[in-house]
Write a protein that holds these residues in place. Structure first.
Motif, PDB file in Angstrom:
ATOM      1  N   VAL A 618     -42.362 -47.475  33.949  1.00  0.00           N
ATOM      2  CA  VAL A 618     -43.024 -47.183  35.217  1.00  0.00           C
ATOM      3  C   VAL A 618     -44.529 -47.161  34.953  1.00  0.00           C
ATOM      4  O   VAL A 618     -45.022 -46.285  34.256  1.00  0.00           O
ATOM      5  N   ILE A 619     -45.243 -48.153  35.469  1.00  0.00           N
ATOM      6  CA  ILE A 619     -46.681 -48.236  35.214  1.00  0.00           C
ATOM      7  C   ILE A 619     -47.439 -48.459  36.514  1.00  0.00           C
ATOM      8  O   ILE A 619     -46.853 -48.729  37.553  1.00  0.00           O
ATOM      9  N   LYS A 620     -48.751 -48.337  36.431  1.00  0.00           N
ATOM     10  CA  LYS A 620     -49.621 -48.520  37.589  1.00  0.00           C
ATOM     11  C   LYS A 620     -49.326 -49.857  38.268  1.00  0.00           C
ATOM     12  O   LYS A 620     -49.165 -50.879  37.611  1.00  0.00           O
ATOM     13  N   MET A 621     -49.264 -49.821  39.606  1.00  0.00           N
ATOM     14  CA  MET A 621     -49.012 -51.064  40.332  1.00  0.00           C
ATOM     15  C   MET A 621     -50.134 -52.059  40.059  1.00  0.00           C
ATOM     16  O   MET A 621     -51.314 -51.734  40.208  1.00  0.00           O
ATOM     17  N   SER A 622     -49.762 -53.266  39.630  1.00  0.00           N
ATOM     18  CA  SER A 622     -50.784 -54.283  39.402  1.00  0.00           C
ATOM     19  C   SER A 622     -50.216 -55.655  39.706  1.00  0.00           C
ATOM     20  O   SER A 622     -49.019 -55.907  39.518  1.00  0.00           O
ATOM     21  N   LYS A 623     -51.091 -56.522  40.183  1.00  0.00           N
ATOM     22  CA  LYS A 623     -50.648 -57.857  40.565  1.00  0.00           C
ATOM     23  C   LYS A 623     -50.056 -58.601  39.379  1.00  0.00           C
ATOM     24  O   LYS A 623     -49.071 -59.332  39.526  1.00  0.00           O
ATOM     25  N   SER A 624     -50.658 -58.417  38.188  1.00  0.00           N
ATOM     26  CA  SER A 624     -50.192 -59.204  37.041  1.00  0.00           C
ATOM     27  C   SER A 624     -48.773 -58.824  36.639  1.00  0.00           C
ATOM     28  O   SER A 624     -48.021 -59.663  36.161  1.00  0.00           O
ATOM     29  N   LYS A 625     -48.390 -57.571  36.858  1.00  0.00           N
ATOM     30  CA  LYS A 625     -47.029 -57.154  36.495  1.00  0.00           C
ATOM     31  C   LYS A 625     -46.085 -57.242  37.697  1.00  0.00           C
ATOM     32  O   LYS A 625     -44.900 -56.925  37.591  1.00  0.00           O
ATOM     33  N   LYS A 626     -46.648 -57.649  38.822  1.00  0.00           N
ATOM     34  CA  LYS A 626     -45.889 -57.880  40.055  1.00  0.00           C
ATOM     35  C   LYS A 626     -45.134 -56.645  40.570  1.00  0.00           C
ATOM     36  O   LYS A 626     -44.217 -56.776  41.380  1.00  0.00           O
TER      37      LYS A 626
END
Length: 849
Positions: A618-626
């Motif tokens: 569970v990680i920070k929402m980011s575009k690269s990890k979709k």
RNA sequence: GCGGACGUGGCGAAAUCGGUAGACGCAGCAGACUUAAAAUCUGCCAUCCUCUGGGUAUGCGGGUUCAAGUCCCGCCGUCCGCACCA
């Protein structure tokens, strides 16, 4: 009209948002007979779409703003846009759109998204920093700071891309290379504009002490960032007695452990020597082939160049130390030169080992006093001085004092204070920012643009087809008549750091006259901000710069306050699981969006092929990890109240919040459950009182208020859940009907649309105002807040053995007697008298047998 | 490298002053209702044991105390910031 059995969130959201707008419900009234509350969330950068982090930030602020309205405050709760910045220029280069159009389009769509959340915002105060009516006033303030001597020009280094011929932000330097060209980045010296924040270093540090309602960690981070240190500044003489150079040290006590002197590659002496030494010039070149970020400098391999020169040790002219040029000494800190004491400084030790320099112990590590220092870890702990002549046996502090006294007596140095804080470089060689209102005149020099000629407006036509600053190559904009002599001159083409824009926007929200930055009278009423909410990532820079501007404007006599934010809250991030599949060794995994996934208790599968995917952390929402969830889709499906409720539930607001499909569904179910409960407001049963429920209701009124006030939203949510459970379980009664009505008010700050809908369904005689937006927070009856019975734990030797229920407030002897009379306790004691009995009234009894 | 934080059930957490660890929610399990599903409702839900009781549990190892998630010392792990991202 019959009541719907389900709450239709979408229709209700739109209906009530329209009703609030029509009634102008959230306009600030400026009525002086109410206490004021200025609630501010950090304004967003208009990147294009709002993300869940925004939803969380604005939901929190909104709950507080609505609660403050309900408790009789005149609330200022504004919204605006931090609208200048690099992404707009990147969009211009990539998509051929003008940064202004791109930004204004983004603002329009993000405003529409935010409005769907039902925020209690006074939209009449909206501002965007990219509009001349804002940045023109900023230019005026910049000229005021200039007139007060707080603006200077200095040389400093930037990241330079030698292929694109452009300045790069640290973010644009990837592994030492320009992000577009891939060229190795160099440091380049430019003449730039600075704000003299160091003039305020002392008071910015002192002022932290008054910020009682700031998180300790933020104050500590700022304290360390400002970095006040006491030490010794002294001059080295060159071997033979010629004047040398100044050094600063925070560890003068270790002077007898010196084994070399080191200067920065940017030190004037290094630059002078390089003129006669091609090898040194090459070395300095090499040092400059490196970005300007502190992390890079600190983690880079230690490199040095022996100049062949020596300096005299200040305590013994016959002791000569070699002078090295060293890549880890910064020109910006102290004097740009140091003496190296490898035994007691890790960087010096690494350096000494690499170049075979001696390592002498001068601080005893416990019993270890040998002069020859071995090992790869420098000793930086406490200890007595050794191998140090007249200092031997002293503590570190005593030795520091003694050395400084001797240096001052012998006049080769003096005790001094240095700061880690550097002046704030505000020049940016970019288009999309506030133009710096100055003109370069060949005859008059640097001339400020007269205030009457402000704003200096950005030209609309700009060419983004090649990298670099479009202002600098603009055919007409930069050519102007000198305001001083009228001769031909050119405009300053640097623009201001966007942090300048965000350093005073909180003043402009309170007061935005067209002819000046703000009206001091109005500022006096509203400032400081009562509650500021935003991300921890702003703990240092933005918050320090805003504090500096506030103090600078105070010094100029423009405002009364010294600190802009009375209370600060830093919220956590919104996180989500990641879904991926390996693409084979050496290849990055392929990520999938939550939309493409079916999630069950065991794992997750890809909907398109039904095969499993890896569920990642569970990680920070980011575009690269979709792992991004779009707020609009959530609002379409569940409505604003469920989204707001989920954002406030479970996780404490300062901690990260893991987003989950199950979680938002749970919030949605609770919205519906409340809706059903609110339909019970007329079911009185036989009309009797329910004393127990009444207590719980009043405890909830007080408890939720206290939690909201202290931003403990997750705790307020838990209390509302518990109260809803209690009401549902209670038999119909007058109390229960009243509790249902009161519950509408308790959830109103968090779920305003549901509350309005339920409120509107009440018979008019049962509501005090037409809309919940204008209703008052219920009053808790103090008599009902205290239970008359308490459960007391009975421990033996610290272990729980029994509990008993007693009237509240019984004295110690009575409680002890009651505990000892318990059959279970008597049995365990077996007739023996206890050795000791500790009684904490209304809580517990601990018997030591 | 420097600076800062965080760590409690399967998961998010609560315990506000050193005083009954796990409130509240999510997930799960069992049941009720239903032709069925959804929705809803009821109950269970840290762990182990010789189970009307007892032991062990708040990242790990020590310490202080009648009493430690909370205080002290030392580790381990994770995350954030580092001055031109906003």
């Amino acid at each position: 009209m019959t009541r719907e059995t389900r709450f239709g969130a979408l229709a209700a959201d739109a209906r009530w948002q329209k009703a609030w707008e029509a009634a102008n419900s959230f306009a600030t009234t400026d009525s002086a007979d109410k206490p004021k509350a200025y609630i501010l969330e950090m304004f967003p950068y208009p990147s294009g779409r709002i993300h869940m982090g925004h939803v969380r930030n604005y939901a929190m602020g909104d709950v507080l703003a609505r609660f403050k309205r309900m408790t009789g405050h005149d609330v200022l709760h504004p919204m605006g846009w931090d609208a200048f910045g690099m992404p707009a220029e990147n969009a211009a280069m990539e998509k051929g759109v003008h940064p202004g159009n791109w930004t204004r389009d983004n603002i329009a769509s993000m405003r529409a998204q935010l409005k769907r959340l039902g925020l209690a915002i006074d939209w009449s105060r909206e501002l965007a920093t990219c509009e001349p009516d804002y940045y023109g006033q900023e230019q005026a303030l910049f000229l005021d700071l200039f007139a007060a001597g707080l603006v200077t020009r200095k040389h400093s280094y930037v990241n330079w891309d030698p292929v694109d011929m452009t300045v790069l932000a640290n973010e644009q330097v990837i592994d030492g290379r320009g992000w577009r060209s891939g060229a190795l980045v160099e440091k380049k010296k430019l003449s730039q504009w600075f704000l003299k924040i160091t003039d305020f270093a002392d008071e910015l540090l002192e002022g932290l002490g008054s910020l009682d309602n700031w998180p300790d960690k933020v104050r500590l981070m700022q304290e360390n960032w400002i970095g006040k240190s006491q030490g010794l500044e002294f001059s080295f003489r060159m071997a033979g007695g010629a004047p040398g150079f100044d050094v600063f040290t925070t560890r003068p006590d270790t002077l007898y452990g010196a084994s070399f002197a080191a200067i920065s590659p940017d030190h004037p002496l290094a630059e002078r020597l390089a003129k006669d030494s091609p090898e040194l010039a090459t070395f300095i070149e090499e040092c400059r082939r490196q970005g300007t970020a502190a992390e890079q400098i600190d983690t880079a391999e230690k490199m040095g160049f022996d100049t062949g020169l020596s300096v005299e040790h200040p305590l013994d002219p016959n002791w000569h130390l070699p002078v090295w040029v060293v890549n880890y000494v910064l020109m910006d800190y102290g004097t740009g030169a140091i003496f190296g004491c490898p035994a007691h400084d890790q960087r010096d030790l690494d350096f000494a080992h690499k170049y075979g320099l001696p390592v002498h112990r001068v601080i005893a590590d416990g019993d270890e006093t040998a002069q020859h220092f071995t090992g790869t870890e420098a000793y930086t702990g406490p200890g007595k001085l050794v191998n140090s002549h007249f200092l031997d046996g002293m503590t570190i502090d005593e030795a520091k004092t003694a050395i400084i006294a001797r240096a001052e007596h012998e006049e080769w140095g003096k005790g001094t204070t240095v700061w880690r804080l550097r002046d704030w470089g505000v020049s940016r060689q970019r288009y999309w920012g506030t133009p710096i209102p100055f003109v370069h005149c060949p005859a008059c020099g640097m001339v400020p643009v007269p205030k009457a000629q402000l704003p200096v407006v950005l030209p609309e036509d700009a060419d983004f087809s090649v990298p670099g600053n479009p202002l600098d190559r603009h055919p007409t904009w930069k050519h102007v008549a000198c305001p001083g002599c009228g001769g031909e001159a050119v405009r300053e083409t640097d623009t201001l750091d966007t942090f300048v824009d965000s350093s005073w926007y909180f003043l402009r929200f309170a007061s935005a006259p067209s002819d000046k930055p703000f009206d001091p009278e109005v500022i006096r009423r509203w400032l400081p901000v009562d509650q500021y909410i935003g991300g921890i990532e702003h703990a240092i820079l933005h918050l320090l710069y805003a504090r500096f501007w506030t103090r600078a404007l105070n010094k100029l006599g423009m405002i009364d306050i010294r600190e802009p934010f009375a209370s600060l809250f830093t919220q956590g991030m919104v996180t989500h699981e990641t879904y991926s599949r390996s693409q084979g060794e050496g290849l990055p995994p392929l990520f999938f969006t939550p939309d493409e996934i079916s999630r069950n208790a065991d794992g997750a599968t890809l909907e398109s092929d039904g095969a499993p995917v890896d569920v990642g952390r569970v990680i920070k929402m980011s575009k690269s990890k979709k792992n991004v969830v779009d707020p609009d889709a959530i609002l379409d499906q569940y409505g604003a109240d469920a989204a707001r409720w989920f954002m406030l539930s479970d996780s404490p607001p300062e901690r990260d919040l893991p987003w989950s499909e199950a979680g938002i569904e749970g919030a949605w179910r609770f919205v519906q459950r409340l809706w059903r409960l609110f339909g019970d407001t007329e079911n009185m049963g036989d009309g009797a009182e329910d004393k127990g429920l009444s207590r719980k209701l009043h405890q909830a009124i007080a408890g939720v208020a206290a939690d909201v006030e202290s931003l403990g939203f997750n705790k307020a949510v838990a209390k509302i859940h518990a109260l809803a459970n209690d009401i549902e379980k209670a038999k119909p009664s007058a109390t229960r009907a009243e509790a249902c009505r009161t519950l509408i008010l308790l959830v109103a700050p968090m779920m305003p649309h549901l509350a309005e809908e339920a409120w509107a369904a009440l018979p008019p005689s049962q509501r005090t105002t037409a809309m919940v937006a204008d209703a008052a927070w219920p009053i808790a009856d103090p008599a009902l807040l205290i239970d008359d019975e308490v459960t007391i734990a009975i421990q033996m030797a610290g272990k729980l053995r029994d509990t008993m229920t007693l009237p509240k407030g019984l004295d110690k002897d009575a409680v002890e007697a009651a505990a000892l009379a318990r059959p279970r306790i008597a049995e365990l004691l077996g007739g023996a008298a206890p050795k000791k009995v500790i009684v904490v009234p209304d809580r517990l009894v601990n018997i030591v047998p």
